[in-house]
Design a protein around this motif. Structure first.
Motif, PDB file in Angstrom:
ATOM      1  N   GLN A 152     -60.182 -26.271  30.493  1.00  0.00           N
ATOM      2  CA  GLN A 152     -61.308 -26.276  29.911  1.00  0.00           C
ATOM      3  C   GLN A 152     -61.030 -25.660  28.072  1.00  0.00           C
ATOM      4  N   VAL A 155     -59.849 -28.698  26.226  1.00  0.00           N
ATOM      5  CA  VAL A 155     -61.068 -29.557  25.961  1.00  0.00           C
ATOM      6  C   VAL A 155     -61.844 -28.927  24.985  1.00  0.00           C
ATOM      7  N   ASP A 156     -62.086 -27.670  25.000  1.00  0.00           N
ATOM      8  CA  ASP A 156     -62.900 -27.058  23.885  1.00  0.00           C
ATOM      9  C   ASP A 156     -62.074 -26.846  22.539  1.00  0.00           C
ATOM     10  N   PHE A 160     -59.748 -34.138  23.439  1.00  0.00           N
ATOM     11  CA  PHE A 160     -60.030 -35.784  23.458  1.00  0.00           C
ATOM     12  C   PHE A 160     -60.817 -36.054  22.330  1.00  0.00           C
ATOM     13  N   LYS A 165     -58.534 -40.811  24.032  1.00  0.00           N
ATOM     14  CA  LYS A 165     -58.934 -40.735  25.174  1.00  0.00           C
ATOM     15  C   LYS A 165     -58.219 -41.298  26.636  1.00  0.00           C
ATOM     16  N   LEU A 348     -60.145 -32.230  32.886  1.00  0.00           N
ATOM     17  CA  LEU A 348     -59.250 -33.310  32.145  1.00  0.00           C
ATOM     18  C   LEU A 348     -60.036 -34.501  32.273  1.00  0.00           C
ATOM     19  N   SER A 351     -64.057 -34.634  31.709  1.00  0.00           N
ATOM     20  CA  SER A 351     -64.264 -34.510  30.170  1.00  0.00           C
ATOM     21  C   SER A 351     -64.019 -35.632  29.315  1.00  0.00           C
ATOM     22  N   SER A 352     -63.129 -36.554  29.644  1.00  0.00           N
ATOM     23  CA  SER A 352     -62.569 -37.532  29.121  1.00  0.00           C
ATOM     24  C   SER A 352     -63.263 -38.833  29.610  1.00  0.00           C
TER      25      SER A 352
END
Length: 416
Positions: A152, A155-156, A160, A165, A348, A351-352
């Motif tokens: 996370q 991602v934060d 991406f 992506k 991962l 989120s993508s």
């Protein structure tokens, strides 16, 4: 030269040296400064475009090679606050300061040093043979998997947004299965996990005057017993879930009733409806037991960490495992069923919007097994991940792990 089992792919002995070095120098989550420095240096030398410091201590290596899909290959880098007891000549004696300011021993008891080494080995093979694949490689060396926070954090930090992506997320985890075998399960593969800290406030008193107290030890005891009924009496028998109270702390003397108690518990589940039911029931029971006992304050429930359910895309996993079966032989591929362990790699993928193909890499001496399948009684006896006695055998695990990642990458990024 070490050779990847079943495949004539030579492994540089320097890769073994790297693995031993990483094993000797483990680092806790978000403290992987030395490890990430080594990773970045090696990727740059191979020609990857390297970004460091993403998600605090993460490293991303990017390599574009013509047209085609994008594959993200992930390895986690962090270790555990465990004192190693393997007897290996490269065993860790490292210590570190944890988030609470406490000095703790550190050990790669979950095998993330092997994951990192395997991905660096695969990075070298793929960089040196660009004729065998086409597309874009995004190699992610992730921090803090053990904290459930590393994926996370990446991602934060714009993973991406800053990098292509992926169409697929690929990765592996060493496990106490026979070295030379690979295991994968489609669908919900690894449990979601919620860890909670519960603070129960009572009223302290002398042990000889219980009538002057609201005893938090009694409240905690009744709470622990009542919590067990969530799984046994509230969850359908067709659902799978686990609730474990792993820590109970209260008081410091035999003749003193303390003012408060603390519980720490962990919940494992495979679907959101079951998870939410358990969480709601935990809150109901904790608050109900406190209220019934006349506690002067409501208890507090704090989340320590959370891992979402890891869901392997069935088609994506089949594609990868079929490639492994063609390489190793179908008898080397197993379905382990859904595991109760937890992982954050799925973040991962979700989120993508990518498909996830994640597998287990056998890492235990095969001679310790009889049948070598998921019913082998040795599975209950050999050291498992997080044990102070756990360390994978280097040969053939390292060779298989490197070649598995290379095989998966070439399967998803075929040459034109």
């Amino acid at each position: 030269m070490l050779v990847a089992a079943q495949e004539n792919v030579p492994i540089d002995p320097a890769l073994v040296d790297l693995y031993k070095d990483l094993h000797r120098h483990p680092e806790l989550g978000f403290q992987e400064h030395r490890t990430s420095g080594i990773v970045a240096e090696r990727l740059r030398a191979l020609g990857y475009e390297v970004t460091t410091g993403i998600g605090r201590t993460g490293v991303v290596g990017l390599l574009e090679n013509g047209t085609g899909p994008t594959a993200l290959l992930r390895a986690d880098m962090d270790a555990l606050p465990v004192k190693e007891d393997t007897g290996l000549d490269y065993a860790s004696t490292a210590t570190a300061t944890d988030a609470n300011g406490k000095t703790v021993p550190v050990d790669h008891a979950c095998g993330h040093d092997l994951h990192t080494t395997c991905l660096l080995g695969a990075a070298e093979v793929l960089a040196n043979d660009k004729t065998s694949w086409s597309g874009t490689l995004v190699l992610v060396f992730q921090p803090a998997e053990e904290l459930g926070a590393g994926a996370q954090a990446l991602v934060d930090d714009g993973l991406f947004d800053r990098f292509p992506k992926p169409d697929v997320v690929l990765g592996q985890h060493v496990a106490p299965l026979p070295a030379g075998k690979i295991a994968g399960h489609a669908g919900a593969s690894y449990a979601g996990s919620d860890s909670l800290r519960i603070r129960i406030v009572g009223k302290g008193a002398h042990g000889s005057m219980p009538q002057s107290s609201v005893d938090p030890v009694v409240i905690a005891a009744s709470t622990v017993l009542r919590l067990q009924t969530i799984i046994s009496r509230e969850i359908p028998s067709t659902s799978i879930a686990v609730l474990t109270v792993g820590s109970v702390h209260a008081g410091s003397a035999a003749n003193v009733i303390p003012g408060e108690a603390e519980l720490q518990l962990n919940i494992r589940s495979y679907d959101e409806a079951t998870r939410q039911h358990i969480l709601d029931s935990v809150e109901r029971i904790v608050r109900g037991e406190a209220a019934t006992s006349g506690a002067p304050e409501e208890p507090t429930i704090t989340e320590i960490e959370r891992f979402p359910v890891v869901v392997n895309d069935a088609d994506a996993l089949a594609k990868t495992l079929d490639a492994f079966a063609a390489w190793l032989g179908p008898d080397k591929i197993m379905d382990p069923g859904a595991g109760a362990g937890s992982e954050d790699v799925g973040i991962l993928a979700t989120s993508s919007g990518a498909k996830l193909s994640y597998w287990l890499l056998g890492g235990t001496d095969p001679s310790l097994f009889t049948t070598g399948d998921m019913n082998d009684p040795a599975l209950l006896k050999v050291p498992s991940n997080h044990s102070p006695h756990y360390a994978p055998v280097i040969d053939p695990t390292l060779g298989i792990g490197v070649t598995a990642l290379v095989t998966a990458a070439r399967t998803w990024l075929p040459a034109g």
